[in-house]
Every structure is written in C-alpha cells, then in structure tokens.
Enzyme design. Structure first.
Site, PDB file in Angstrom:
ATOM      1  N   CYS A 213      -1.991  10.057  -4.621  1.00  0.00           N
ATOM      2  CA  CYS A 213      -1.976  11.454  -4.211  1.00  0.00           C
ATOM      3  C   CYS A 213      -1.411  11.559  -2.797  1.00  0.00           C
ATOM      4  O   CYS A 213      -1.907  10.920  -1.880  1.00  0.00           O
ATOM      5  CB  CYS A 213      -3.395  12.000  -4.250  1.00  0.00           C
ATOM      6  SG  CYS A 213      -3.507  13.703  -3.726  1.00  0.00           S
ATOM      7  N   CYS A 216      -4.258  13.204  -0.453  1.00  0.00           N
ATOM      8  CA  CYS A 216      -5.438  12.500   0.077  1.00  0.00           C
ATOM      9  C   CYS A 216      -5.346  10.980  -0.045  1.00  0.00           C
ATOM     10  O   CYS A 216      -6.186  10.270   0.490  1.00  0.00           O
ATOM     11  CB  CYS A 216      -6.699  13.002  -0.619  1.00  0.00           C
ATOM     12  SG  CYS A 216      -6.894  12.364  -2.292  1.00  0.00           S
ATOM     13  N   CYS A 235      -5.411  14.404  -9.385  1.00  0.00           N
ATOM     14  CA  CYS A 235      -5.928  13.456  -8.398  1.00  0.00           C
ATOM     15  C   CYS A 235      -7.359  13.063  -8.754  1.00  0.00           C
ATOM     16  O   CYS A 235      -8.160  13.887  -9.192  1.00  0.00           O
ATOM     17  CB  CYS A 235      -5.884  14.052  -6.994  1.00  0.00           C
ATOM     18  SG  CYS A 235      -6.563  12.922  -5.758  1.00  0.00           S
ATOM     19  N   CYS A 238      -9.230  14.571  -4.949  1.00  0.00           N
ATOM     20  CA  CYS A 238      -9.137  15.935  -4.416  1.00  0.00           C
ATOM     21  C   CYS A 238      -8.668  16.918  -5.494  1.00  0.00           C
ATOM     22  O   CYS A 238      -8.621  16.594  -6.670  1.00  0.00           O
ATOM     23  CB  CYS A 238      -8.258  15.980  -3.169  1.00  0.00           C
ATOM     24  SG  CYS A 238      -6.494  15.896  -3.500  1.00  0.00           S
ATOM     25  N   ASP A 370      22.825  -1.678  -1.048  1.00  0.00           N
ATOM     26  CA  ASP A 370      21.741  -2.546  -1.500  1.00  0.00           C
ATOM     27  C   ASP A 370      21.612  -2.410  -3.011  1.00  0.00           C
ATOM     28  O   ASP A 370      21.303  -1.332  -3.518  1.00  0.00           O
ATOM     29  CB  ASP A 370      20.439  -2.090  -0.827  1.00  0.00           C
ATOM     30  CG  ASP A 370      19.244  -2.920  -1.255  1.00  0.00           C
ATOM     31  OD1 ASP A 370      19.419  -3.847  -2.072  1.00  0.00           O
ATOM     32  OD2 ASP A 370      18.142  -2.627  -0.768  1.00  0.00           O
TER      33      ASP A 370
END
Lengths: 453, 243
Positions: A213, A216, A235, A238, A370
């Site tokens: 998340c 949080c 989540c 939260c 890359d």
C-alpha cells in the site's frame, strides 16, 4: 515574433518533408526541435488556439493505442483533432504535432488536441500548455535506467498533478499505483476498470509492482489479478482499496483469433451501457478502449459513432500489425517492458497454429540502455506457444539468446533483422511473429512493408 | 554410488528486492547446477517468512528501491547474528546493488541513516546524480572481463582491508573515483553490477557454485559447460565499451 514563428514553421515543415521523402526517416522529432530552437514559444502559441480541450495520455503501456482511439473517436463525432499519432511523445515530437498541423501563418484550426506524453517529459512539456484532461493508463516497470525507479516516475506525475490542479484525471482504477497517485492529489478523478475476474486466468509468475500500500506500507490483498498488478486490491491495514469504477467493461468475450473480442461497457451512475466489439486481441486492449471512451465521455462528448470507429480502426503502427509477404502472414508487435512482453506472449499463445518467432531487442537511448528487464519477462512460456523456430535479433541479440538459453529454449542468434526474416521465410514459414522493442519498431515495420511489394 | 550432490539457493526477499532482473542470477545458478547433474533447489524467503539460513548453500540478496531496501533491512537485522556467523564460516553470499549496500555499516540518504548488517567494512552515502551505464571490470577471481550494468545513487566507500570485486575498466564502480567496483570478503561478493550479473559472467557464477560445493563437499571442481554464447555476449560488451 510573427516572423520568427513563420520561419520556424517553414523550416520544420521542410525538414519533415525532406527527412520523410528524401531520407525515408521518421523526421518528426527533428522538425519539432528545429521549430523550438527557432521559436521557443511556438508550442505555447499553437496549443493556445485549440478551441475545446487538450487531452494528454500518460502511463507506461497503451499510450499510443489509447491516444489514437481517443483522437479517432472524437474525429468520428465530427471534430477536428491534433494527435501525435506516430508515438513521438517527448517535447520535440509533441511540438512537431502542432507545427505540422498549423498553416504557414501559424494558425491551428482544431477542436481538440490528443497528445500522448512520455511521463518523464511531462515536466518539460506542461510549462508550454495546461491540459484539460490527463488519461493515466498504468504504471509498470519500464526502462529503469532512464527514470531511476517507478517511484521517481510517480514523483514526477505527482508534481504535474500539483502544478495543474484544474486538470481532470481519467485513471485506470485497477492499478493501485495510478489510483493512489490520483487519490492523493486534489484533481478531480474519473476511474475505469474491469470489475470482475476474466476467465480462469492461469497463475503467472509475474513480477508485480504495487504489492504494498502506497498509503501506509502494509501488504495489499488482491482478490484477483487481470495481469501484472492490475486487479482488485484492498489494503490489509488502512482504508485504501480499488476505487469505485465510473466506467466498466463486463462480459468480456474473446472470440476466435481473427474476430477479436467484445465486451459490455457500462457507465455509472446512469448504468447505461453498450456492447462493443473489436478486432483487437488481448485484455490490454479492453483497457485501451475503455480509457479512450471514458475520456471522450468525461469531456462531455457523446461518442455515438464509437463502434463505427472501432470497426475502421486498423492498427498500423506495429501493434499487432499484419503484413502478407507471399504465402506468409507476418505479425509485428511492439513490447518494450515486462508487462508488455508478457501480454504479447499471451497474445501469441492465443494463436494455436504452428509459428515462428523473431525477437528483436535494441538498447538505444529510447529503448532504455539497461536490458536487464528481459529477465523479468516470463519467456519460459514461449515453450508453450507452438513455435518451430525462434530467432533472437537486434543490437542485444546475444543477451536475448542467453535469456532463452537459461530457460532451456532453443533459439538462434542472428544479428540483422532482415537476415532473420529472410532465413525463416526461405525455410517456408507461413505464420511469423516479429516481437520488437521500441527503436526496432520503425525500421522493422518499414522493412516488412517493403517486403510486401 | 556416491549420493547426488545438491545445492540450495536462498533468495532473500524476492517480493521486495527484485529490480533489474535478479531472477536471472537465480536462473543462472540453478541451470548451471542442473546442466552438471547437481541437484539444485531454490528457497525463497519473502517478507514475514522465518529465515532459516542453515538450509541454504548460497544466499542471494538483490536490489530494490530505497523504500523497499529500508523494509528489508529492518527484518534482516533480526537474523543479523545468524548471517554474521554464516559469512564468517565461509558461507557463500552474492549481494547485488541495494543488497550490496546493506552489507555495510549504514546507507545514508540525506539525514536518514539506514543501519546496515555490518557484515563487511563499508558504508554508502547517497549523492546527487545517479551513476548509470554499462560497466566492464577486471577481476582477480576470473579470467574473463566482468560485464554488467550499474544504476545507483549511493556511493560506497570500503575499508582499507576490503578487497574490491574488480578494477573498473569502463563505467563508475563503487563511487565517483571510477577505480574499484564491489567487494570480495571471504565467500561474499558484493557488487553494483546487474544486467543481470551471472548469465554474462559464467565464471563468476561458477566461482560461487564452486565455493559452495567446496564448503559442503570439500570438492569444488566443476565440469566444463559450453559457454560459447555467454562468451560472445560478454565479449560484445567488452568490445563496445573498451576502446
């Protein structure tokens, strides 16, 4: 001022004409650079003449297709459009789209501008104009050397949202990264997504972003994934979860290979909906169509000719573009990052007929120098695609060869794309897929076009 | 008949540290064991899993973003003592990029100092501008040049007793001095090279495998493999960047 603009436009147009006609090059970015060098305010001047709205389309994958569908969708409603449809999405390319659409006196006669913008370039482009709408398709891992990390891309977009508080956002609600970014800022936000699980999606060992998340830091629980990190999340700690979806695609049916797919597009709060069908393959195209439709509707236009537009839309820019070369059907498809490549492999798998495959990997600046992302693609699935021959090609053909070697897939390294195509066609291939990354797209497309003649 | 040899590779936090194709290093180690008829197992330890390093013969600690690195370090500090004795006892460990930075005393980002595992005498400080690009090294542990790609904002400074993984022939390396890259300490390799590192540098892969077999069975010799493609891919980078 007027003279400067006049010269800038003339020079850019001549440069474009010369590079396309005389040197058979793309020429768009060069034209844009010249115009800006001569007249630094040209993008500002020209973009301010758009009569209605300016849309920008951002996100790692699906920008070009979404933007082209959006532009064409508006065109089918009778509007005049500016669109950087070649996919040149940095400052010079965007400038060129406006310059090439203006007359010599620097006048633009257009209702809408539909501009796809490279995320990292938003900072350089948006000082020239403030868009009315931003479509944010998704955020995947892409070209890490250019952006640092996905966090940096998010930071750039956050700044842009902050700098343009009146810009409305049309975001993919199935992407936790996009949804978080949009919700954290004050911009008005419209969401689209695919609410229910589609088919029996096989568990894939995909590398996924957004496991945690952003609000949080706790683990995000997913009730399902569509692909990569796109899905239904909530989540574990939260209140962050997939937002309410304003535009949804249900009843997605992929029919046989050549007839593509259909789905029911529903719009909230009215619950009104329509079934759309398209020749496209792949779930990612449902997102592209959904994004374009949501953007058009959000701007207040009723896209009553949307299905007609889809019927006529022929991908001609290396997005599952097909070429008939003698007996052989050759399909060209762009994939420039793991999420795109995994979707690409999935689309190739839908074709169960025997086939041959060429994978072309370059490492020019626009590709990302890359190439370690190749190892984040689930190439082991190529063992299930019924491929007779696989050739690796392009600048980093040896690295691509190694990538396949370490999943025990036999491939032949052939540096030159032309030689690779010739070899397989000579060997009697009738169903050839050429999967390319960014800078290989244009040259390979030109090559294949020339071979159809 | 002698029992089949087996090697277990422990991948630490693939859920957090999985940038830059780290999977390639794992795939390379596993396949090079398999091709030689040695049993190869992989144990993945994700966030929240109990880490039992007594079961593994090679540990891989990969790269992640700064935020994820911080999370990793917090949980790794819980098994620091075990890791320390594993390393001091000659346990094989390869740490790439973010994982490499965690080996040291600390990683400083602005005012924020992330405490490291203190397994090796080094520390890292983030500075303005990232060091990005293809890189070529000369390393004492192998005969081929070592090639890869680096992308790091942190500058790593090593203690005087710590041996570098290699001398920089092209690219940046540990810090802006462009001299040394990575570290070798006992059977640890720490490096900024991804790309990923091992497939294009088969001798480095075999160095790790050989050290692990040596420790486990007292016999580190490895049968030769056909590495033509690996050598070609390595040589391409060397030729392109070493003029």
């Amino acid at each position: 001022m007027f003279l400067r603009r006049f010269i800038a436009i003339i020079v850019a147009k001549i440069a474009y004409w010369a590079s396309v006609k005389l040197f058979k090059r793309q020429g768009v970015t060069w034209a844009g650079k010249l115009a800006l060098d001569i007249c630094p305010s040209i993008l500002k001047d020209l973009s301010s003449q758009i009569r209605n709205d300016i849309f920008i389309v951002c996100g790692t994958n699906g920008k070009t297709t979404t933007n082209n569908l959006l532009a064409l969708g508006l065109e089918y409603e009778g509007y005049k459009i500016i669109c950087n449809n070649t996919g040149s999405n940095m400052l010079n390319g965007v400038t060129a789209a406006f310059v090439l659409a203006s007359d010599f006196r620097g006048r633009i006669d257009c209702d809408y501008a539909c501009i796809e913008v490279d995320e990292a370039s938003t900072r350089r482009i948006l000082p020239h104009f403030t868009p009315d709408y931003m479509v944010l398709t998704n955020l995947f891992r892409d070209q890490l050397d250019r952006y640092g990390e996905i966090d940096i891309t998010m930071e750039i977009l956050r700044e842009v949202l902050n700098a343009c508080p009146n810009m409305k956002l049309i975001v993919n609600g199935d992407d936790a990264l996009c949804a978080y970014l949009a919700a954290a800022e004050n911009n008005e936000m419209i969401t689209y997504g695919i609410p229910k699980q589609v088919g029996d999606s096989k568990e894939m060992n995909e590398i996924r972003e957004g496991r945690f998340c952003k609000k949080c830091g706790a683990i995000l629980n997913y009730s399902f994934y569509h692909y990569s990190q796109l899905g239904d999340y909530r989540c574990s700690a939260c209140d962050f979860k997939r937002p309410f979806l304003d535009f949804t695609a249900d009843e997605i049916e992929s029919r046989d290979l050549d007839s593509g797919l259909s789905f029911y597009l529903r719009e909230y709060p009215s619950h009104s909906g329509t079934t759309f069908s398209t020749g496209f393959r792949g779930l990612y195209n449902v997102y592209n169509i959904l994004a374009a439709y949501s953007a058009i509707r959000t701007s207040g236009v009723c896209p009553s000719n949307f299905q007609n537009m889809l019927n006529s839309y022929k991908p001609n820019n290396g997005r599952m573009e097909t070429f008939q070369i003698g007996e052989a059907k050759v399909t060209l498809n762009l994939a420039k990052n793991p999420a795109g490549f995994n979707q690409n492999i999935q689309a190739v798998m839908q074709d169960t007929k025997p086939k041959d495959i060429i994978i072309v990997i370059n490492d020019n600046a626009q590709d990302g120098t890359d190439i370690s992302w190749l190892w984040d693609v689930d190439f082991d699935r190529l063992s299930e695609v019924n491929a007779n021959n696989i050739i690796t090609s392009g600048i980093r053909y040896l690295d691509m060869g190694l990538r396949l070697k370490y999943v025990d897939i036999k491939a032949k390294p052939v540096r030159e794309v032309r030689a690779a195509i010739d070899e397989l066609l000579r060997a009697g291939s009738t169903n050839l897929y050429v999967l390319v990354n960014y800078t290989a797209l244009y040259t390979t497309g030109q090559l294949l076009k020339a071979m159809t003649k | 008949m002698a029992a089949t040899k087996s090697i277990t590779i422990g991948h630490l936090y693939p859920d957090l540290l999985n940038l830059y194709g780290d999977r390639g290093n794992i795939a390379c180690l596993l396949m090079r064991l398999k091709w030689r008829g040695i049993k190869a197992d992989l144990m993945e330890f994700n966030t929240g899993d109990a880490i039992d390093i007594t079961k593994v013969d090679i540990i891989l600690l990969g790269g992640g973003s700064d935020r994820e690195q911080k999370l990793v370090c917090e949980s790794l500090l819980g098994v620091r003592a075990e890791l320390k004795s594993y390393v001091e006892d000659g346990g094989v460990l390869i740490a790439v990029c973010g994982g490499y930075q965690l080996l040291g005393a600390y990683y400083q980002i602005g005012d924020d100092k992330i405490k490291g595992l203190e397994l090796v005498d080094l520390h890292t400080i983030q500075k303005e501008g990232r060091l990005i690009g293809n890189i070529v090294l000369e390393s004492d542990i192998v005969t081929m040049p070592v090639t890869g790609f680096e992308n790091h904002g942190g500058r790593t400074y090593t203690g005087s007793d710590v041996k570098p993984f290699g001398q920089v022939l092209s690219g940046f390396g540990n810090n802006d001095d462009k001299k040394h890259e990575g570290i070798i300490y006992k059977n640890i390799i720490g490096t900024y090279l991804h790309g990923p590192l091992l497939p294009k540098n088969p001798q480095v892969a075999d160095y790790l495998l050989s050290a692990a077999l040596e420790k486990k069975y007292g016999l580190g010799e490895l049968p030769k493999l056909d590495d033509t493609l690996e050598h070609e891919a390595n040589d391409y980078i060397v030729k392109r960047f070493i003029k």
